[in-house]
Design an enzyme around this catalytic site. Sequence first.
Site, PDB file in Angstrom:
ATOM      1  N   THR A  47     -15.630  31.855 -81.644  1.00  0.00           N
ATOM      2  CA  THR A  47     -15.965  31.610 -80.233  1.00  0.00           C
ATOM      3  C   THR A  47     -14.738  31.800 -79.343  1.00  0.00           C
ATOM      4  O   THR A  47     -14.863  32.215 -78.186  1.00  0.00           O
ATOM      5  CB  THR A  47     -16.562  30.202 -80.040  1.00  0.00           C
ATOM      6  OG1 THR A  47     -15.874  29.284 -80.881  1.00  0.00           O
ATOM      7  CG2 THR A  47     -18.031  30.178 -80.396  1.00  0.00           C
ATOM      8  N   THR A  48     -13.533  31.551 -79.876  1.00  0.00           N
ATOM      9  CA  THR A  48     -12.294  31.783 -79.112  1.00  0.00           C
ATOM     10  C   THR A  48     -12.129  33.268 -78.781  1.00  0.00           C
ATOM     11  O   THR A  48     -11.479  33.633 -77.808  1.00  0.00           O
ATOM     12  CB  THR A  48     -11.077  31.244 -79.890  1.00  0.00           C
ATOM     13  OG1 THR A  48     -11.279  29.851 -80.133  1.00  0.00           O
ATOM     14  CG2 THR A  48      -9.772  31.430 -79.143  1.00  0.00           C
ATOM     15  N   TYR A 110     -27.873  25.064 -79.357  1.00  0.00           N
ATOM     16  CA  TYR A 110     -28.954  24.968 -78.376  1.00  0.00           C
ATOM     17  C   TYR A 110     -30.286  24.493 -78.973  1.00  0.00           C
ATOM     18  O   TYR A 110     -30.928  23.605 -78.437  1.00  0.00           O
ATOM     19  CB  TYR A 110     -29.165  26.304 -77.625  1.00  0.00           C
ATOM     20  CG  TYR A 110     -30.159  26.166 -76.491  1.00  0.00           C
ATOM     21  CD1 TYR A 110     -29.754  25.607 -75.271  1.00  0.00           C
ATOM     22  CD2 TYR A 110     -31.487  26.527 -76.647  1.00  0.00           C
ATOM     23  CE1 TYR A 110     -30.675  25.431 -74.239  1.00  0.00           C
ATOM     24  CE2 TYR A 110     -32.403  26.355 -75.620  1.00  0.00           C
ATOM     25  CZ  TYR A 110     -32.002  25.793 -74.421  1.00  0.00           C
ATOM     26  OH  TYR A 110     -32.901  25.617 -73.412  1.00  0.00           O
ATOM     27  N   TYR A 136     -19.332  26.064 -89.996  1.00  0.00           N
ATOM     28  CA  TYR A 136     -18.570  25.673 -88.810  1.00  0.00           C
ATOM     29  C   TYR A 136     -19.370  24.635 -88.033  1.00  0.00           C
ATOM     30  O   TYR A 136     -20.444  24.932 -87.514  1.00  0.00           O
ATOM     31  CB  TYR A 136     -18.295  26.920 -87.960  1.00  0.00           C
ATOM     32  CG  TYR A 136     -17.495  26.696 -86.697  1.00  0.00           C
ATOM     33  CD1 TYR A 136     -16.747  25.536 -86.485  1.00  0.00           C
ATOM     34  CD2 TYR A 136     -17.474  27.675 -85.709  1.00  0.00           C
ATOM     35  CE1 TYR A 136     -16.010  25.357 -85.321  1.00  0.00           C
ATOM     36  CE2 TYR A 136     -16.734  27.506 -84.541  1.00  0.00           C
ATOM     37  CZ  TYR A 136     -16.011  26.344 -84.350  1.00  0.00           C
ATOM     38  OH  TYR A 136     -15.287  26.176 -83.195  1.00  0.00           O
ATOM     39  N   ARG A 141     -20.022  21.968 -78.788  1.00  0.00           N
ATOM     40  CA  ARG A 141     -20.535  23.252 -78.278  1.00  0.00           C
ATOM     41  C   ARG A 141     -21.970  23.518 -78.697  1.00  0.00           C
ATOM     42  O   ARG A 141     -22.683  24.271 -78.049  1.00  0.00           O
ATOM     43  CB  ARG A 141     -19.643  24.403 -78.759  1.00  0.00           C
ATOM     44  CG  ARG A 141     -18.318  24.495 -78.010  1.00  0.00           C
ATOM     45  CD  ARG A 141     -17.464  25.633 -78.555  1.00  0.00           C
ATOM     46  NE  ARG A 141     -16.209  25.732 -77.834  1.00  0.00           N
ATOM     47  CZ  ARG A 141     -15.975  26.594 -76.838  1.00  0.00           C
ATOM     48  NH1 ARG A 141     -16.919  27.415 -76.434  1.00  0.00           N
ATOM     49  NH2 ARG A 141     -14.806  26.624 -76.241  1.00  0.00           N
ATOM     50  N   LYS A 165     -15.324  24.427 -91.539  1.00  0.00           N
ATOM     51  CA  LYS A 165     -14.427  24.199 -90.410  1.00  0.00           C
ATOM     52  C   LYS A 165     -15.074  23.077 -89.607  1.00  0.00           C
ATOM     53  O   LYS A 165     -16.114  23.263 -88.977  1.00  0.00           O
ATOM     54  CB  LYS A 165     -14.274  25.464 -89.549  1.00  0.00           C
ATOM     55  CG  LYS A 165     -13.399  25.231 -88.307  1.00  0.00           C
ATOM     56  CD  LYS A 165     -13.383  26.424 -87.367  1.00  0.00           C
ATOM     57  CE  LYS A 165     -12.577  26.092 -86.112  1.00  0.00           C
ATOM     58  NZ  LYS A 165     -12.632  27.173 -85.103  1.00  0.00           N
ATOM     59  N   ILE A 207      -8.196  26.041 -88.831  1.00  0.00           N
ATOM     60  CA  ILE A 207      -8.451  27.268 -88.072  1.00  0.00           C
ATOM     61  C   ILE A 207      -8.151  26.876 -86.646  1.00  0.00           C
ATOM     62  O   ILE A 207      -8.887  26.114 -86.016  1.00  0.00           O
ATOM     63  CB  ILE A 207      -9.880  27.803 -88.267  1.00  0.00           C
ATOM     64  CG1 ILE A 207     -10.050  28.300 -89.710  1.00  0.00           C
ATOM     65  CG2 ILE A 207     -10.156  28.946 -87.285  1.00  0.00           C
ATOM     66  CD1 ILE A 207     -11.454  28.776 -90.062  1.00  0.00           C
TER      67      ILE A 207
END
Length: 292
Positions: A47-48, A110, A136, A141, A165, A207
């Site tokens: 996402t980064t 979502y 993850y 988020r 993660k 990470i």
Amino acid sequence: MNSKLMGTGVALVTPFKADLSIDHEALTNIVNFNIENGTDYLVIMGTTGESVTVTKEEKQAVIKTISKANNGRLPLVLGIGGNNTAAVIEEIKSTDLSGIEAILSVSPYYSKPTQEGVYQHFKAISEACPVSVILYNVPGRTASNMLPETTIRLANDFKNIVAVKEAGNNIGQYLKLLKDKPEDFLIISGDDDLVLGVLLAGGSGVISVIGQAFPAQFSKMIKLGLEGKAKEAYAIHFKLMDVIGYIFEENNPSGIKAVYEALGLCRADVRLPLVEATPALKDKIKAFVETL
């Protein structure tokens, strides 16, 4: 245990030019900067890396640039995740994963599935994926927390699910994972501010977002943490603590791109709906970089 995923992994940004096209030259420089300064592995299109606003063609171009710059020097992890299980599987099947050590796959966002839904999602991904899978969990988020029981169940049931993660910013959840995990399963911190405590309790590494901007200092801190040298590791952590706070003050990756701009490695541009770091935040970051 996959020792290639121990230590310092960094979630690479996707640098843009002024017209918001991808700056492949800056990306190559960032890869070399990390490799030359002690980073252990590279994470592509997490996402980064602004994966949600990068096209399929651009993602392929980014993978190509990073793979070429890396030239086999470090293990590569590729972000492939989403809340449409069938689409994630289709992407796995249509992506050339040769040269990729593992995929990093985010818990469905979502949709807010039940824990059984999360389990079935990752079961389907595990069965479709020819390489290792890093789960993850980032509830801030996704609006949904993958509970330790679900993570451990997946770790026990699927051989290619090798790590998580964990980025819930929840020490209690980390400790439960560390207590109950299978011996070979890696607990990787996704919280730059909590990582040292996680390592000292038995975690495998990180990470990181901030690690890509200060790889020499950050990877040394992680190494010391893995060796149990708490005092020396925290001395480095305290030096980086302010900037870790700064980069998440407005949004990620605007903060880390502002750090890269201050270091002269890439522009601070991001794609909408994200906006560039404010002048006030950039000033704080610039002042911090000048003290190092």
